[in-house]
Design a protein around this motif. Structure first.
Motif, mmCIF file in Angstrom:
data_model
loop_
_atom_site.group_PDB
_atom_site.id
_atom_site.type_symbol
_atom_site.label_atom_id
_atom_site.label_comp_id
_atom_site.label_asym_id
_atom_site.label_seq_id
_atom_site.Cartn_x
_atom_site.Cartn_y
_atom_site.Cartn_z
ATOM 1 N N ALA A 1 -15.185 -25.819 73.561
ATOM 2 C CA ALA A 1 -14.494 -26.005 72.284
ATOM 3 C C ALA A 1 -13.499 -24.866 72.046
ATOM 4 C CB ALA A 1 -15.495 -26.087 71.144
ATOM 5 N N LYS A 2 -13.940 -23.632 72.283
ATOM 6 C CA LYS A 2 -13.067 -22.477 72.074
ATOM 7 C C LYS A 2 -11.877 -22.523 73.019
ATOM 8 C CE LYS A 2 -11.941 -18.478 70.283
ATOM 9 N NZ LYS A 2 -11.544 -18.359 68.854
ATOM 10 N N TRP A 3 -12.119 -22.866 74.278
ATOM 11 C CA TRP A 3 -11.043 -22.934 75.261
ATOM 12 C C TRP A 3 -9.960 -23.896 74.792
ATOM 13 C CZ3 TRP A 3 -8.960 -20.537 79.244
ATOM 14 C CH2 TRP A 3 -8.085 -21.235 80.083
ATOM 15 N N TRP A 4 -10.352 -25.096 74.403
ATOM 16 C CA TRP A 4 -9.354 -26.099 74.038
ATOM 17 C C TRP A 4 -8.700 -25.818 72.686
ATOM 18 C CZ3 TRP A 4 -6.883 -28.634 77.422
ATOM 19 C CH2 TRP A 4 -7.483 -28.935 78.645
ATOM 20 N N GLU A 5 -9.397 -25.112 71.800
ATOM 21 C CA GLU A 5 -8.758 -24.663 70.554
ATOM 22 C C GLU A 5 -7.592 -23.733 70.881
ATOM 23 O OE1 GLU A 5 -11.689 -22.725 68.166
ATOM 24 O OE2 GLU A 5 -12.872 -24.562 67.853
#
Length: 599
Positions: free
Chosen positions: A466-470
């Motif tokens: 989730a953090k990566w794609w944010e």
């Protein structure tokens, strides 16, 4: 001649004694630095040899290399991080006013090395070394599969570069992400071990430890990277808008608000340059009949033309320059790199060269590292300071040569395009921007912020994807082809997060540096248009590079930068270089909707 008073005489005796003590202490320090350097070089040599084998000859199920690498790294760690060495280094540094600048820089470098391997956390250091060796085996021993058939990473990259069929592109992109879940558990453990080991010498986390090598805090480094992103954001917005509309037209689909990741010619969206073919500059066609060895030999000929010595014969004998055959009983790390095996003349490169434009540029880049190694491998440069002025200098110089090797004037001189080729200069500038400008939000934004979150913020395991794609969406304006939940770990497919941790900002800073250096060379030395240079054969360029590289890390990097370019590190030279393209893109994008997220 008047007599000395007893007080004055006593003072003279005291000063003489103090001077003798100072000379004795200085001799003791110099002896210690010399002996430390000898042992550090010996143990680094053994460590690098073992790491080389672990990266170039990976056999599934064979733990021989991993065990050898672990033993060599543990021996280096025991020496560098010994309680005795740390105590002596800290003792000398307490009296920094008595140290020469060169002594101080050596001691600082030694203490920095020790922070990652302190004997006070010996068990953690040992476990970290073992975990890193195991992670290397997992990462580079992974067998990619496309349509259920084994493929190389190069084959996946080729598919993403050339395919115009969205289903085929999606299959290649998804295949490239299969390694993420395989390395996630190892990364979780490595994160904890890396953070724990540097805490022994007072670092709050592994990210702050790596940043300290620049003489900066984490906040300062984040601000500098954000500054680069902001300086280039207007141009990147135009590139993002252009790519959305042009690719939608290419694939015959509606224009998306953000770029689907599988539309782009790179697994991480960090380089879009193959979206453009420059008429009159078809380097791939010119290289197709050539051999991979010819590509590397051409790169070496370039450096010789600048006045650099020929590479040692051992470079050609010991390097791993070409792809391992698909049916080989071993695998190798496919990421290009340069190695300073013995911190002296044993220099090597690990590549998988094929005769195409990308590898032509990469070969020039990697040999830049190799010649940098050799430039500061001289008796007067202490072993512990045989490195770049900072880590970005190595990348900056290599990337600058890579840029120069792709320009029309240079290519015409090498016979790769006709001397009278009519080149679309705006298309060439666009292609360069799709490589270097597009890279900044990935390197300075996505990667730097992700690794900061990973180490400094202790990113939870159930937030990795989730953090990566944010971050990818925020900085790059890219989204996954479909929702990607926490079964995946797409950021961890980037090799640097595993084996070159918490320092990807090196690359971002190196791009700003390369344009500052290139601008100086083009305008002040060659008196050529920075957009169309030919360094080849200009020994004065070689002399400039040698002056830049020869000191290694013996001088502060900010001083070196100010002396060579007259500027602090920023993105202004890069913005100026692409100003004509920015004006052109605004015209191309007239009437189009810009949707790049605000920062």
């Amino acid at each position: 001649m008047p007599k000395c008073s007893s007080v004055f005489l006593g003072l003279l005796i005291l000063l003489a004694c103090h001077s003798g003590t100072s000379r004795s202490a200085n001799a003791d320090l110099n002896t210690y630095l010399f002996q430390y350097g000898q042992e550090f070089q010996r143990l680094s040599h053994q460590s690098n040899l073992a790491e080389w084998e672990s990266n170039t000859h990976i056999v599934e199920g064979d733990s021989t290399n991993a065990a050898r690498t672990r033993r060599a790294n543990e021996a280096l760690a025991r020496f560098v991080g010994s309680n005795e060495n740390i105590a002596r280094i800290q003792g000398y540094l307490k009296d920094r006013g008595r140290l020469s600048p060169l002594q101080g820089r050596q001691l600082d470098a030694m203490l920095y090395q020790a922070a990652e391997k302190p004997a006070s956390a010996a068990a953690v250091v040992t476990e970290r070394i073992a975990a890193e060796a195991a992670q290397t085996e997992k990462l580079y021993g992974f067998q990619f599969r496309l349509n259920r058939k084994p493929v190389t990473a190069n084959a996946i990259d080729d598919s993403l570069r050339v395919s115009r069929r969205l289903p085929a592109r999606l299959a290649a992109w998804e295949a490239s992400k299969e390694v993420g879940p395989v390395v996630k558990s190892g990364m979780l453990r490595l994160r904890e071990l890396r953070n724990e080991v540097v805490s022994s010498l007072g670092y709050s986390d592994y990210f702050s430890y790596q940043v300290s090598d620049y003489g900066m805090s984490s906040d300062e480094m984040l601000r500098l990277n954000d500054q680069l992103v902001r300086e280039l954001r207007p141009l990147y917005r135009e590139l993002h808008t252009w790519a959305r509309y042009e690719l939608a037209k290419r694939y015959g689909v509606p224009v998306p608000d953000q770029l689907p990741a599988h539309w782009l010619p790179n697994r991480w969206g960090q380089d879009w340059s193959s979206l453009v073919e420059v008429k009159g500059l078809d380097v791939n066609a010119a290289l197709a009949p050539r051999s991979a060895e010819w590509v590397v030999r051409q790169a070496e000929a370039f450096y010789r033309s600048l006045g650099f010595d020929s590479l040692p014969s051992s470079f050609w004998e010991r390097s791993s320059l070409y792809p391992a055959p698909v049916d080989a009983p071993y695998k190798k790390n496919t990421h290009a790199s340069a190695w300073h095996i013995d911190l002296d003349r044993d220099v090597r490169s690990l590549m998988s060269v094929e005769p195409n434009r990308d590898w032509y540029g990469t070969a020039h880049h990697e040999l830049g590292h190799v010649h940098y190694f050799l430039s500061y491998s001289r008796p007067e440069i202490p072993v512990v300071l045989r490195q770049g002025a900072n880590r970005a200098y190595h990348e900056g110089i290599g990337s600058m040569i890579e840029l120069a090797s792709q320009q029309r004037h240079f290519l015409a001189g090498r016979g790769l395009v006709p001397p009278n080729a009519q080149v679309d200069s705006m298309a060439q500038l666009l292609q360069e921007a799709l490589s270097s400008v597009v890279f900044i939000p990935f390197a300075a934004g996505t990667m730097t912020r992700f690794e900061h979150a990973l180490y400094a913020e202790r990113l939870p395991a159930d937030r990795f994807n989730a953090k990566w794609w944010e971050l990818v969406r925020q900085y790059q304006g890219i989204v996954p082809p479909s929702p990607r939940d926490e079964r995946w770990a797409d950021g961890l497919t980037k090799t640097h997060i595993n084996d070159d941790p918490a320092q990807y900002y090196d690359y971002a800073l190196s791009y700003a540096l390369l344009f500052q250096l290139h601008d100086h060379i083009a305008r002040q030395i060659l008196h050529q248009d920075p957009h169309d240079t030919d360094y080849y054969g200009h020994r004065e360029v070689g002399d400039f590079l040698k002056r830049l590289m020869a000191p290694g890390a013996t001088r502060p990097w900010r001083e070196v930068l100010r002396e060579t370019t007259g500027h602090e590190l920023d993105g202004k030279a890069m913005v100026e270089y692409f100003e004509p393209l920015y004006v052109w893109l605004q015209e191309q994008n007239r009437g189009r909707k810009a949707t790049l997220p605000d920062l």
